[in-house]
Design an enzyme around this catalytic site. Structure first.
Site, PDB file in Angstrom:
ATOM      1  N   ASP A  13       0.846  -1.190   0.000  1.00 61.02           N
ATOM      2  CA  ASP A  13       0.000   0.000   0.000  1.00 61.02           C
ATOM      3  C   ASP A  13       0.887   1.248   0.000  1.00 61.02           C
ATOM      4  OD1 ASP A  13      -2.268   1.943   0.990  1.00 61.02           O
ATOM      5  OD2 ASP A  13      -3.290   0.050   0.643  1.00 61.02           O
ATOM      6  N   ASP A  14       0.376   2.359   0.474  1.00 60.93           N
ATOM      7  CA  ASP A  14       1.071   3.650   0.424  1.00 60.93           C
ATOM      8  C   ASP A  14       2.425   3.589   1.149  1.00 60.93           C
ATOM      9  OD1 ASP A  14       1.486   6.332  -0.128  1.00 60.93           O
ATOM     10  OD2 ASP A  14      -0.336   7.017   0.875  1.00 60.93           O
ATOM     11  N   ASP A  16      -5.807   4.948  -5.312  1.00 63.13           N
ATOM     12  CA  ASP A  16      -6.545   5.727  -4.319  1.00 63.13           C
ATOM     13  C   ASP A  16      -7.018   7.037  -4.938  1.00 63.13           C
ATOM     14  OD1 ASP A  16      -7.634   6.356  -1.823  1.00 63.13           O
ATOM     15  OD2 ASP A  16      -5.841   5.738  -0.741  1.00 63.13           O
ATOM     16  N   ASP A  39     -12.573   3.424   4.987  1.00 64.22           N
ATOM     17  CA  ASP A  39     -11.536   2.459   5.344  1.00 64.22           C
ATOM     18  C   ASP A  39     -11.962   1.646   6.561  1.00 64.22           C
ATOM     19  OD1 ASP A  39     -10.028   3.539   3.349  1.00 64.22           O
ATOM     20  OD2 ASP A  39      -8.509   4.426   4.645  1.00 64.22           O
TER      21      ASP A  39
END
Length: 416
Positions: A80-81, A158, A219
């Site tokens: 992810d990020d 995203d 989320d």
């Protein structure tokens, strides 16, 4: 769940919208993602074992294989990020953080592939990611080519730091750029989630044409309140979500948080059972080095995975509410089977017994049905369509999961 191996002809009615034409994700994706468990930890000196790094991905990838997760279907490992460098390279291309990914992304992807896994990565449609790293806006084609050159199999895109009014054109543009590379990249969009929160009405017909899967809502957090709120949102909105859900295009209620800190064993059973009924992506976010055996057993439950991966790809629905806020969800499966999950969310303090007419479960096509408990597969009995089914369910977010098949349909299958 032991499915019969017989010749079955399935006729599907296809509506006017098509899934992303990349041939991918004909069943809900299964895998592992960094975000919920490891967030954006980047200080590898202070947190060498949990920072977002090449070391973490290699370690968790090996455990996906050694722990039996890949064999069960969990084939994607996704960063992810917070993997990116703060700036692009001189030629404008994306680059990872040199200290935390010293071998580069292509080398890491090659290692993941060598284990039999598929490799996924995160980016953002805006000018920056949610954590402030370079986004893809203004570089869609270049970044798509970079991902293809790195052999990325899955992109999560995203929607931070962008104008959500541009999503209806921007997200499809990135999908076209990915397809133009010629390398098969599954495409996960956050497109409708931002629009839902902003009270915009997402165009799910267009979303289902542009994306393989998409986040719909907020989320998930490592708590029962978060899991339950997502379950309720999906139940409340099922009529407008289900028509666009199926092979190649999936609504996504977010990660499986089983095995972390916030869910009891019963609540963990509930999340896994309901994500299976919904036919949701099963994307774990847990430290596989520290997962408990009971959590591992839930995640690897073959019957739940079979329900989730059923070829029809139907999104399960909340069909009835009983006393004590107990709700029952249902999902049609191949071979005239139906899976059910009854959820008791109240902190009542003691188990309760409930009874429901088979007709209220939608069971009336055949005269008799065989009932089986889902988690362990025990035979629960044979019921006539005019009878009631009684069961006991524990409180505080536990479930009673069961599936049924008709005796006549089973006999016909064995005569094929």
């Amino acid at each position: 769940m032991q499915w019969s191996v017989t010749s079955v002809i399935v006729f599907l009615l296809i509506d006017g919208h098509n899934s992303l034409e990349n041939g991918l994700l004909r069943k809900p994706p299964m895998g592992w993602l960094t975000w919920q468990r490891f967030r954006c930890v980047t200080d590898c000196r202070q947190f060498p074992d949990t920072c977002i790094s090449e070391k973490l991905i290699r370690t968790q990838a090996k455990l996906l294989v050694d722990g039996g997760y890949l064999a069960a279907g969990y084939e994607y490992i996704i960063i992810d990020d917070c993997w990116l460098n703060n700036t692009r390279a001189a030629d404008g291309s994306l680059q990872p953080d040199d200290d935390r990914f010293p071998s580069g992304i292509r080398s890491l992807a090659d290692y993941v592939h060598s284990l039999g896994l598929k490799f996924g990565i995160y980016e953002d449609y805006g000018t920056q990611t949610c954590a402030g790293y370079p986004g893809v806006l203004g570089h869609l084609e270049q970044d798509a080519q970079t991902f293809a050159s790195w052999k990325v199999d899955y992109l999560k895109l995203d929607g931070c730091n962008a104008d959500i009014k541009d999503f209806d054109t921007g997200y499809p543009s990135m999908g076209h750029a990915l397809n133009a590379t010629g390398y098969p990249i599954a495409y996960s969009c956050s497109w409708p989630a931002y629009q839902e929160f902003s009270k915009m009405k997402p165009n799910y017909a267009a979303i289902s044409q542009a994306c393989n899967l998409w986040r719909n809502w907020g989320d998930i957090d490592d708590s029962w309140d978060s899991v339950y709120s997502i379950i309720q949102w999906f139940g409340d909105n099922q009529d407008r979500l289900a028509p666009f859900h199926g092979p190649g295009h999936w609504n996504d209620p977010d990660m499986i948080v089983v095995g972390n800190y916030g869910l009891s064993p019963g609540q963990s059973r509930a999340q896994m059972a309901l994500w299976s009924i919904i036919a949701a992506p099963l994307i774990l976010s847990v430290d596989l080095r520290a997962i408990s055996e009971w959590a591992r057993e839930i995640i690897l439950n073959k019957n739940l995975i079979s329900i989730n991966q059923d070829p029809l790809g139907q999104m399960g629905r909340r069909i009835v509410k009983l006393d004590g806020n107990v709700e029952i969800w249902s999902k049609t499966l191949i071979d005239d089977r139906t899976a059910f999950v009854a959820l008791f969310p109240q902190p009542y303090g003691t188990p309760i017994q409930l009874s429901v007419n088979l007709t209220n479960l939608g069971l009336g096509r055949f005269d008799e049905y065989d009932f089986f408990e889902t988690f362990h597969g025990e035979f629960l009995g044979k019921y006539h369509k005019n009878e009631r089914y009684s069961f006991t369910i524990n409180p505080s977010g536990d479930v009673h999961a069961f599936y049924v098949e008709s005796a006549i349909a089973k006999t016909l299958r064995f005569k094929v």
